[in-house]
Enzyme design. Sequence first.
Site, PDB file in Angstrom:
ATOM      1  N   ASP A 156       0.864  -1.190   0.000  1.00 37.17           N
ATOM      2  CA  ASP A 156       0.000   0.000   0.000  1.00 37.17           C
ATOM      3  C   ASP A 156       0.898   1.236   0.000  1.00 37.17           C
ATOM      4  O   ASP A 156       2.018   1.155  -0.507  1.00 37.17           O
ATOM      5  CB  ASP A 156      -0.967  -0.055   1.200  1.00 37.17           C
ATOM      6  CG  ASP A 156      -2.247   0.722   0.942  1.00 37.17           C
ATOM      7  OD1 ASP A 156      -2.142   1.911   0.579  1.00 37.17           O
ATOM      8  OD2 ASP A 156      -3.349   0.164   1.090  1.00 37.17           O
ATOM      9  N   HIS A 196       1.832   1.952  -3.256  1.00 35.25           N
ATOM     10  CA  HIS A 196       0.886   2.912  -3.817  1.00 35.25           C
ATOM     11  C   HIS A 196       1.451   4.321  -3.900  1.00 35.25           C
ATOM     12  O   HIS A 196       0.748   5.252  -4.212  1.00 35.25           O
ATOM     13  CB  HIS A 196      -0.423   2.901  -3.017  1.00 35.25           C
ATOM     14  CG  HIS A 196      -1.213   1.633  -3.198  1.00 35.25           C
ATOM     15  ND1 HIS A 196      -2.457   1.439  -2.673  1.00 35.25           N
ATOM     16  CD2 HIS A 196      -0.905   0.489  -3.859  1.00 35.25           C
ATOM     17  CE1 HIS A 196      -2.893   0.227  -3.007  1.00 35.25           C
ATOM     18  NE2 HIS A 196      -1.957  -0.367  -3.718  1.00 35.25           N
TER      19      HIS A 196
END
Length: 406
Positions: free
Chosen positions: A229, A252
Amino acid sequence: MMAAAAERPFFFFLLALLLLVFHGARSVVAGAAAEQGKTYSVMDFHAAGDGNTDDAKAFAATWNAVCGDGARPTMVVPGGRTFLLSKISFNGPCRSPITVQLDGDIVAPNAIWTTTAANLLTFYRVDNLTVDGSGQIDGRGSIFWTCFNQKRCSVRPVLLAFVICNNLSVRSIHLKDSPDKHMTLLGCSQVHVYNVSFTAPGDSPNTDGINMARSDHVYISSCVIQTGDDCISILSNTTDVNITDITCGPGHGISVGSLGGDGSPALVERITVSNCSFFRTLTGVRIKSWQGGSGKAEGFLFENLNMTEVQYPIDIDQFYCPPGNCPQKDGAVAISDARFINIQGTSSDPEAIKIQCSKSVQCRGIFLDNVNLSCSRNRALTRAIISNAYGTIVGKVNPRVRFSGS
Ligand SMILES: *[C@@H]1O[C@H](CO)[C@@H](O)[C@H](O)[C@H]1NC(C)=O
Ligand SMILES: *[C@@H]1O[C@H](CO)[C@@H](O)[C@H](O)[C@H]1NC(C)=O
Ligand SMILES: *[C@@H]1O[C@H](CO)[C@@H](O)[C@H](O)[C@H]1NC(C)=O
Ligand SMILES: *[C@@H]1O[C@H](CO)[C@@H](O)[C@H](O)[C@H]1NC(C)=O
Ligand SMILES: *[C@@H]1O[C@H](CO)[C@@H](O)[C@H](O)[C@H]1NC(C)=O
Ligand SMILES: *[C@@H]1O[C@H](CO)[C@@H](O)[C@H](O)[C@H]1NC(C)=O
Ligand SMILES: *[C@@H]1O[C@H](CO)[C@@H](O)[C@H](O)[C@H]1NC(C)=O
Ligand SMILES: *[C@@H]1O[C@H](CO)[C@@H](O)[C@H](O)[C@H]1NC(C)=O
């Protein structure tokens, strides 16, 4: 009882230690760093360090001794050993600055060990703390990821949490496979994270590298963050963050937000991200906020960033909403003064620049200078998607950006 034969080496060890302390004391004159005090090894508090026995009690006992020592103690987790720890909280306030020398490895239980919100390791109200060493903390998260993916586990533990702290330094350790976020800072001020590495599979759910909220004066440098993430996520009421020399991906990207999701006014100010490389991440740098939020996010500098096959290298999104139920709402967290300078490389999606702001609260003061993003796929041309954003363009910017009203 110590065997007689072992006493002599022990004496020489003490002598060496004394010499080291003496040497350390001399370097104080030059370095202005204060002298370190007594060391407390977890082994002296009956830790097994065999990777199987739960050493939480031994760590807690060591911590109690360290926390009560008023003369700059060091807690030692020796190298060459693995310590199994169940949930543990190192609580302050303590009497003096503490160093935790983490050279050994820590592993979490290989089980679903909690069904409520928790952290494996928490430092709570500990000021002037240094965590340093070549050890790693392995969250053995895969069992939790599977459980989460099968919708059986709604909450998962964080690996390492710092809650309410002043003057924290975390150096050189390695964090791995957290069930959820790897490191969180909540209510912390004056934080230095340096040379720390984070790894988890790119498809592991919500395994942010560093996540911070209600914190200020946070400096993160020279870290490698490869997780599932956000590499770094900056949440509400956080100001004065400098991030530099980060290698990010998979993951991310470096994200501000999502802000404004909980109905309270958001505040994020003075964030600098510089000299970072992103490899195959979802976004490079992004600011995301929910519809209907309030408050402001302002004063961003994103400079000298290198993108390699990043899906959306530059992304401002005032309509953030994960897949699911997203009703239309008015209002937004006001985003202003965001400068993007010297950003190069490739995107995997043609939409290399996305600045999508709400009609009711437009984005202002967006500044782009020397940005060159080309698409790594099929020689497609990149493009910019801009709505309700105002700003300035200096130097070459590819893809071409047209601000609203221009
Ligand atoms: C932490 O450092 C500050 C500034 O040097 C000092 O005021 C405070 O007493 C220290 N606290 C501890 C627990 O070391
Ligand atoms: C921060 O903590 C270190 C020890 O870790 C101490 O030497 C230093 O004085 C503290 N600085 C401030 C500003 O509190
Ligand atoms: C960075 O961390 C690694 C791994 O712990 C260590 O080997 C190295 O010495 C550290 N480098 C610096 C400059 O602290
Ligand atoms: C943090 O970044 C800001 C803006 O670039 C800069 O003015 C400041 O000196 C930096 N602070 C540190 C400690 O690097
Ligand atoms: C941020 O701080 C403001 C003002 O102190 C407060 O009203 C708000 O609830 C805080 N928001 C969050 C998300 O902490
Ligand atoms: C970023 O890199 C440039 C060029 O190497 C250097 O001059 C600058 O000091 C670096 N910025 C930070 C915050 O380290
Ligand atoms: C960006 O990263 C790529 C891949 O590592 C490298 O080849 C390139 O030289 C870097 N460019 C800059 C401007 O740092
Ligand atoms: C932009 O990048 C592409 C590919 O990386 C390169 O061929 C081109 O010369 C660059 N353009 C400018 C203006 O630097």
